[in-house]
Every structure is written in structure tokens, then in C-alpha cells.
Design an enzyme around this catalytic site. Structure first.
Site, short mmCIF file in Angstrom:
data_model
loop_
_atom_site.label_atom_id
_atom_site.label_comp_id
_atom_site.label_asym_id
_atom_site.label_seq_id
_atom_site.Cartn_x
_atom_site.Cartn_y
_atom_site.Cartn_z
N HIS A 1 0.82 -1.21 0.00
CA HIS A 1 0.00 0.00 0.00
C HIS A 1 0.86 1.26 0.00
CE1 HIS A 1 -3.20 -2.67 2.05
NE2 HIS A 1 -2.91 -3.03 0.83
N ARG B 1 -8.29 3.04 -10.78
CA ARG B 1 -8.33 1.82 -9.94
C ARG B 1 -9.08 2.14 -8.65
NH1 ARG B 1 -2.57 1.08 -12.04
NH2 ARG B 1 -2.49 -1.02 -12.87
N ARG C 1 -12.80 1.72 -13.01
CA ARG C 1 -12.81 0.26 -12.92
C ARG C 1 -13.41 -0.11 -11.57
NH1 ARG C 1 -7.37 -3.13 -12.90
NH2 ARG C 1 -7.08 -2.34 -10.81
N GLU D 1 -8.13 -9.68 -19.36
CA GLU D 1 -6.93 -9.97 -18.57
C GLU D 1 -6.63 -11.47 -18.53
OE1 GLU D 1 -6.33 -7.03 -15.21
OE2 GLU D 1 -8.47 -7.39 -15.03
N ASN E 1 -0.84 -6.41 -17.54
CA ASN E 1 -0.07 -7.01 -16.44
C ASN E 1 -0.59 -8.41 -16.14
OD1 ASN E 1 0.99 -4.44 -16.29
ND2 ASN E 1 -0.35 -3.82 -14.60
N ASP E 2 -1.91 -8.49 -16.01
CA ASP E 2 -2.48 -9.81 -15.73
C ASP E 2 -2.45 -10.68 -16.98
OD1 ASP E 2 -3.27 -10.24 -13.01
OD2 ASP E 2 -4.59 -8.52 -13.23
N ARG F 1 3.34 -12.38 -11.90
CA ARG F 1 3.85 -11.02 -12.02
C ARG F 1 4.50 -10.52 -10.73
NH1 ARG F 1 -1.86 -7.58 -12.37
NH2 ARG F 1 -0.78 -5.83 -11.44
N CYS G 1 -4.03 -1.02 -20.88
CA CYS G 1 -3.74 -0.24 -19.67
C CYS G 1 -2.77 -0.91 -18.71
CB CYS G 1 -5.03 0.14 -18.94
SG CYS G 1 -5.95 -1.26 -18.32
#
Ligand code: PEP
Ligand code: MG
Length: 747
Positions: free
Chosen positions: A364, A471, A507, A606, A629-630, A640, A677
Site C-alpha cells: 500500500h 483503480r 474500474r 486480462e 499485467n495480468d 507477475r 492499460c
């Protein structure tokens, strides 16, 4: 413990204290100390080995071994019995040293004459400083009391080292905390920063490790522990109705604060002659040493709790270490073991850089640092032990390196790099308002990824044409409890206001896998990345999904709204989610809320499966965004988050690019708008290839827009396409070398 040992030990510590107060130079002091210990313990040999560098121990003083060996005999970590003590951080006590595991014969010391060996690590708060050894001719095992007394002495030696008692003329040790040190950690947020260390939790320095009145020290300890207990009880009272995890931590604190074993050990240390604070630190050091050996996460957490509690106790006893942000240097680089998102947000943009001993790329704190665009390096081992408040420090968030107390040459090289980066920034600023049109006339839409309010100013600064990925889970992740719908409405309103008519793609909650909400019941899953996450959670927990959709509709308040669902693996999931959107709209209408002027509902691609969904899905979905990324991790079956494999497969691998091309073709058939993205969208060469493959909207971190635009403005996508296709026909695994070569040829 035998009273006799107590008195002996107190006497020894009393003599050590006199030694600390004496004017003697470093080496002389060490020599006298070895004599003093050998004499008190009635051992024929006492030797002090100290670390020369991280791997090498050196015999720095001895009583009983050959004096010629001093500063000559060296061993590596793990080598010989001394090296074994240093490496394991554990005591070796044997009546027959030559037969003990790991014994190494060192002829120059003349130690073959001595049979028994007792070696105790000299360490301070998890930092290894050296080894204290006593040896005797007769074969005997040292008693538990003797071992304990030597441990106490080792602790005092560690404190003396920290206080610089062995430096100065004829130095046996170079001064601590003054040498330049370079660290390599994990790059978590790019950028370079130069500044001065600001320790989030400053070190407490124990200046009086030895005390002469054990009764007074016992009293001081009892009073301090009482103050600590009252403090913990107060905190518990305040957070009674609050966050569960915080309560658990406080309960653990209370348990330790009331722990008889912890108290008893500290009282024993005091009886042997330590001051109250030295006793606390001795127990803390041992807990830290245990922490480095424990792999069980629960136990590690508890040891970390004990560590925090010891710090609090030390602060009470010494009155040191209360941070006061008024003292923050003008160019603070925050150094901490770890830091929560709330604390980090409080520091905000005043920080120039952040260096964390723990932390992780997905933590975080990293999320917040990214939003604030503060260079961050994580996994920087020992930084909190090495750094002192006010130290000069350089942080390179691109390479993951940190230079503490750097030499002048390092500083000037670093400043050159920063100046070059600043020049590049100027260049990017000059093209900020220029639309991204390639040389062959293709218009590319560059938008940004965001997630926190702190990201909003970047909408104007970066030249982003909108937000391609907001996000929403970040707002949930940095809090201690589930946000209320009204709070979400306010936040989303602020986002839409800041965007001023630019499109924002919200999202919906993407939690699970690496994104765990601290206040949601944690479910153990064998493979969280393949588990209950994102839209799967949303569809199974409709209440949360509905609340979020309502908040979005209310925030839009008549303006256009764009929503996207993460991690859609099959068309049916999208249809169900869309049905939920429609139902929410109906409900909002009935309740009299203004409806969005228009609403677009998209899906994130994804997982490879969605690329093969029936054409009907491509016809019906409003838009698709590739979560690279996914998608990449599932395409290559390479986690990842796993350092061992995450860089193994190139995003410019021909198979992956061919797959992307296939998705573009399917979207083109139905005229479905498509964007990308993932992180690759923000890497100039990758972005160029994605554009060449036909992707016309790229969403990236704001700081990447300048560099990506700069490459695209000079690019001829037809030419790049040909380069890629030729490389593919030649059977190359990745098109990167060919594309790089072409870019170089273009200047
Ligand atoms: C992605 O997977 O590429 C993506 C953009 O989503 P996240 O990184 O938040 O999982
Ligand atoms: Mg994703």
C-alpha cells in the site's frame, strides 16, 4: 541465577564502565577490555573479533592468543567456530573445540593449546558487529550463568561500539555511521532524489548501558512498563469499536506488556548490571535475531509486535525518539522499516524520496508513493540500522539503488543524471499540448492510470487526454474500514470535477490476489492470483458492487459515466455485471436521482479466454481494455509478483504480440473500442509496438506520457509493423532487438 555470578558480573560491568569513561584510545581500550574479561571470567583467553566488512571478521584484540595475530587473523562469515557464531547469531559452547563442527586451525594465533571455547555474538538490534570469545586450556563446558554473563558483556560491547568507544587514535574500528554505504533494493517508484535522511522512527541510543544501582534500575523498568501498559490500554479503549486488525495488534502489545517471561528476563539482565534501557535493548536484539530465522508469518508478526513494543519502552526510558515533523529537513528522504499508507499520506508531497527496509512493489505504501510520484526503493536491508537522521542520501528509484553518505564523485555523477532527467522533462513539457499523431498520420490517444485523489493534479500536468483506468480499489485499500457510499460519491465527484469533461474510466473494485482489503475476512487460497478476485468477488458479493455502482451514478449526476469490470474471463460474467448496472440505474431512477447522460460499460481483457469469446460478446461490449499485467502473467504462466520469473518473458515476444494483434482484429470486426492499460503501455518501446499492432488508446502512469509521446511523434507505425513482421518471419523470439536497431537507425 547464583548470587555469586551476579556480583561477579556486576563487578565486571563496573570495570567496563570505568573503561568507557576513560580517555583511552580505541585499540588500547579494546586490549584492556579483553584483559579485564579474561581476568573476571578466569579464562586464559579472551578475544574480540569485529566485522571489517559485511563478510569478514578480524581479530581486533586478544588476551592469551598470540599478539602478532591481532589485525592479521581474519575469517569469513561462517568460517571456523568464530565465523559459525557470527553467521548463526548463536552461541557455541564446547569443551573440545578442535573436534567441534566447523573448527578451523589458525596456526598464527597459537590457539591449539586451548580446548574449551565459548563464543557469543556481539550484535545490536539485529545488526551483527562481531564475536566475543573466551577459551581455556582445560576441557570444560561453560555454565549457563557464565554464558549469560558473557552475553550481557557482549551486549555492552555492542553498545560501546555504537557509541564509538573503539574509534579514534589507533582505531580498532572505523567510526560507525560515517562511512559511505551503497544499498541495492527493489525499484518501486521511478525518479531520482537527493536529500537528507528523515527516520520515521528514529533510533534510540543507549548512552548508559551499565548501571551501578540495580534497585533503581528495577524501579525505572517497572515504572516505564507501567506507563507502557497504561498507554496500550488507552489505545485499546480508543480503538475498541474500530478496525479489527489494529485491535489484534494492540491485544498482542498488551499480552507482551503483561508477559512475565519478558519482564523476568529483563530483571535478570538488570541484576547482572545492565541499565533498564540496555536490558530492554538486549531482549529486543534477541527477538530480532529470532525474527530473522522464523519463517512462519504469524510468529514473525508477533516478534515484530514485540519489537515495536520494545521501541516504545525505550522511548519512555530514554525520552528520545519522539519525532516532531517541525524538525523535518527541507529535503527529507523518509527512511523506515515499513510505513502504512495513512502515515505516508500525512507526510504527503513534502517527501523527496522514500527508502524502506521491507515494503514491496505491490504494498500500500508503494501505491501511495506512486500516486504522489515520490521515488521509492523497497527491500533495502539494514537501511534503518545504518542511516542516521540528517545523513546525506541519494535515491535512484529507477535502478533501486541508495547511496548513504556518498562520496563527492558519486554525488556529482548522480547530479549529472538528475540534470539530464530534468532536461528530458523540459522536452516533454514542451510537447504536452501536442496531439499524439505519428509520422504516418495515426492518432494515438494517451490517457493516464489513477486511483487516488493525489493523482488528480497529474491530469493537467502530464498532458493526459483522460483517465483510461481509475483503480477504485486503491481508496478501499488504504483505509482501515469499508468506505461509506456517501464517501465514495464525494470522491468520484471530485475525480469527475477534476477531469472537467475528459473521459474517466472507473474500474470497479479489483480486489483479491495481491490486493487484500485489511477489513475483509481473509480467505486462504492456494493460488490467489487464480482465485476469488475482481469481478468474481463482485458477482458473489452483489451488495458491494451495487453500492459502488450507485455511488458512481450519483457522482456522475447527469454527466457521462464510464464503468469497466476487471478480470472478465467469460462473456457471461460481463452480461451479469451489465445486468446489475441496468438494475441499479432503474433503482436510482425510482429514487429520483439524476441519471448519467450516457453510460458505457466495458470489460477488461486480462485472461486469454476472453480473447476467444463468441463474436456476440465483442458486438455487445461497449469497449475492451487489455490489462496487460495480468494478461501477460496468464499468457506466459509467470507470476507477475514473483521475482524469479516476472522478468523472464519479454512483452515483445512474438507470440504475445501475435496474440495482441488477434485481439485487435476481433475488436476491429465489431468496431469495439480497444485500449491497453498495463504497465507496458507506459514503456516507450513497448508502447510503440502496441501502437504498431493497432492499439489506438494507451493508458499509463502520468510520468510515462511524455516519454511515450516523444517516441510516437517520431514514429512511422507502418515501418515498425514491417520490422515486427520481418522479425517474426525470421523466427526470432522477441522483436525487441530488431525494433531497437530500427529506432537507433532513426536517431
Ligand atoms: C493489469 O492487469 O494490467 C491492470 C491494469 O490491472 P492491475 O495492474 O490493477 O491488476
Ligand atoms: Mg489486472
Amino acid at each position: 541465577m547464583a548470587d555469586g555470578t551476579e556480583t561477579e558480573s556486576r563487578k565486571l560491568l563496573g570495570r567496563l564502565r570505568e573503561e568507557m569513561a576513560s580517555e583511552a584510545a580505541g585499540q588500547e581500550r579494546l586490549d584492556r577490555i579483553t584483559h579485564l574479561i579474561a581476568d573476571s571470567i578466569r579464562a586464559e583467553v579472551c578475544s574480540i573479533y569485529l566485522f571489517r566488512d559485511e563478510e569478514t571478521l578480524e581479530l581486533c584484540a586478544t588476551e592469551g592468543l598470540s599478539p602478532e595475530a591481532v589485525h592479521k587473523t581474519r575469517m569469513r562469515m561462517g568460517e571456523g567456530l568464530v565465523g559459525r557464531v557470527a553467521k548463526s547469531g548463536k552461541i557455541v559452547n564446547t569443551p573440545d573445540a578442535p573436534s567441534a563442527k566447523g573448527f578451523r586451525y589458525m596456526p598464527e594465533t597459537g590457539e591449539e593449546r586451548f580446548s574449551s571455547f565459548l563464543g557469543v555474538p556481539i550484535q545490536r538490534l539485529g545488526e551483527k558487529l562481531g564475536v566475543l570469545v573466551v577459551q581455556s586450556r582445560n576441557a570444560r563446558e561453560y555454565s549457563a550463568d557464565e554464558v549469560y554473563a558473557l552475553e550481557v558483556v557482549a551486549m555492552v560491547l555492542a553498545e560501546m561500539a555504537e557509541l564509538g568507544a573503539f574509534v579514534g587514535e589507533g582505531a580498532a574500528l572505523s567510526p560507525r555511521h560515517q562511512q559511505p554505504v551503497q544499498f541495492t533494493g527493489g525499484p518501486a517508484q521511478e525518479g531520482s532524489a537527493e536529500g537528507h535522511v528523515w527516520l520515521h522512527e528514529p533510533r534510540v541510543v543507549v548512552t548508559n548501558p551499565i548501571a551501578d544501582d540495580p534497585h533503581r534500575e528495577q524501579e525505572r523498568l517497572t515504572e516505564a512498563v507501567e506507563e507502557l501498559r497504561v498507554g496500550v490500554d488507552k489505545m485499546l479503549e480508543i480503538s475498541k469499536n474500530g478496525d479489527k486488525e489494529q485491535l489484534q495488534v494492540l491485544e498482542a502489545y498488551r499480552m507482551f506488556a503483561n508477559s512475565k517471561g519478558w519482564m523476568r528476563r529483563m530483571e535478570e539482565d538488570i541484576a547482572l548490571g545492565l541499565s533498564a534501557e540496555a536490558a530492554v535493548e538486549k531482549e529486543q536484539s534477541q527477538a530480532r535475531a529470532r525474527m530473522s530465522q522464523v519463517s512462519d508469518p504469524y510468529l514473525r508478526e508477533r516478534l515484530a509486535d514485540l519489537d515495536d513494543l520494545s521501541n516504545r519502552l525505550l522511548r519512555i526510558l530514554t525520552g528520545q525518539g519522539q519525532t516532531n515533523s517541525a524538525d523535518l529537513p527541507p529535503d527529507p528522504i523518509l527512511v523506515a522499516r515499513n510505513i502504512g499508507p495513512g502515515d505516508l499520506l500525512e507526510y504527503g508531497r513534502s517527501l523527496k524520496g522514500i527508502v524502506l527496509e521491507e515494503g514491496s512493489v505491490g504494498s500500500h505504501a508503494t501505491i501511495v508513493a506512486r500516486a504522489l510520484a515520490i521515488p521509492l526503493v523497497v527491500h533495502v536491508g539494514r537501511i534503518t540500522t545504518e542511516a542516521l537522521n540528517g545523513d546525506h542520501i541519494l535515491v535512484d528509484g529507477d535502478q533501486g539503488t541508495v547511496q548513504l553518505r556518498p562520496e563527492d564523485t558519486v554525488v556529482s555523477a548522480f547530479r549529472d543524471k538528475v540534470a539530464m532527467q530534468a532536461k528530458a522533462q523540459e522536452r516533454y513539457a514542451s510537447i504536452r499540448e501536442t496531439p499524439t499523431v505519428t509520422r504516418d498520420g495515426e492518432r494515438i490517444n494517451l490517457v493516464m492510470n489513477a486511483g487516488l485523489m493525489a493523482d488528480l493534479p497529474s491530469l493537467n500536468n502530464s498532458g493526459a487526454e483522460g483517465v483510461g483506468l481509475f483503480r477504485t480499489e486503491l481508496q478501499f485499500l488504504i483505509r482501515n474500514k469499508m468506505p461509506k457510499r456517501s464517501e465514495l460519491v464525494t470522491q468520484y465527484q471530485r475525480v469527475l470535477d477534476a477531469a472537467d469533461k475528459k473521459r474517466v474510466v472507473f474500474r470497479t473494485l479489483d480486489i483479491g490476489s495481491d490486493k487484500v482489503l485489511p477489513y475483509m475476512k481473509h480467505i486462504e487460497e492456494p493460488n490467489p492470483a487464480l482465485g476469488w478476485r475482481a469481478i468474481r468477488v463482485g458477482l458473489d458479493k452483489r451488495g458491494v458492487m451495487r453500492m459502488q455502482l450507485q455511488a458512481l451514478i450519483r457522482a456522475a449526476n447527469g454527466r457521462p459515466l464510464t464503468v469497466m469490470f476487471p478480470f472478465v474471463a467469460q462473456a457471461e460474467e460481463y452480461y451479469e455485471a451489465r445486468w446489475e448496472v441496468n438494475k441499479t440505474i432503474d433503482r436510482e431512477k425510482r429514487l429520483g436521482h439524476a441519471l448519467p447522460e450516457s453510460i458505457e460499460v466495458g470489460a477488461m481483457l486480462e485472461t486469454p479466454s476472453l480473447a476467444f469469446a463468441p463474436q456476440k460478446f465483442f458486438d455487445e461490449v461497449d469497449f475492451i481494455s487489455i490489462g496487460g499485467n495480468d494478461l501477460k502473467q496468464f499468457f506466459f504462466a509467470a507470476d507477475r509478483e514473483n521475482e524469479l520469473v516476472r522478468r523472464r518473458y519479454d512483452s515483445l515476444n512474438v507470440s504475445f504480440l501475435t496474440f495482441i494483434e488477434r485481439i485487435v482484429e476481433r475488436c476491429n470486426i465489431s468496431d469495439t473500442p480497444l485500449s491497453f492499460c498495463g504497465e507496458d503501455a507506459g514503456r516507450p518501446v513497448e508502447a510503440l509496438c502496441l501502437a504498431a499492432m493497432g492499439i489506438r488508446t494507451l493508458s499509463m502512469r502520468p510520468a510515462s506520457i511524455g516519454p511515450v509521446k516523444s517516441v510516437l511523434l517520431r514514429a512511422d507505425l507502418q515501418a515498425v509493423r514491417k520490422i515486427i513482421s520481418d522479425a517474426r518471419h525470421r523466427g526470432e523470439q522477441s522483436v525487441r532487438p530488431a525494433v531497437m536497431e530500427w529506432l537507433r537507425s532513426q536517431g
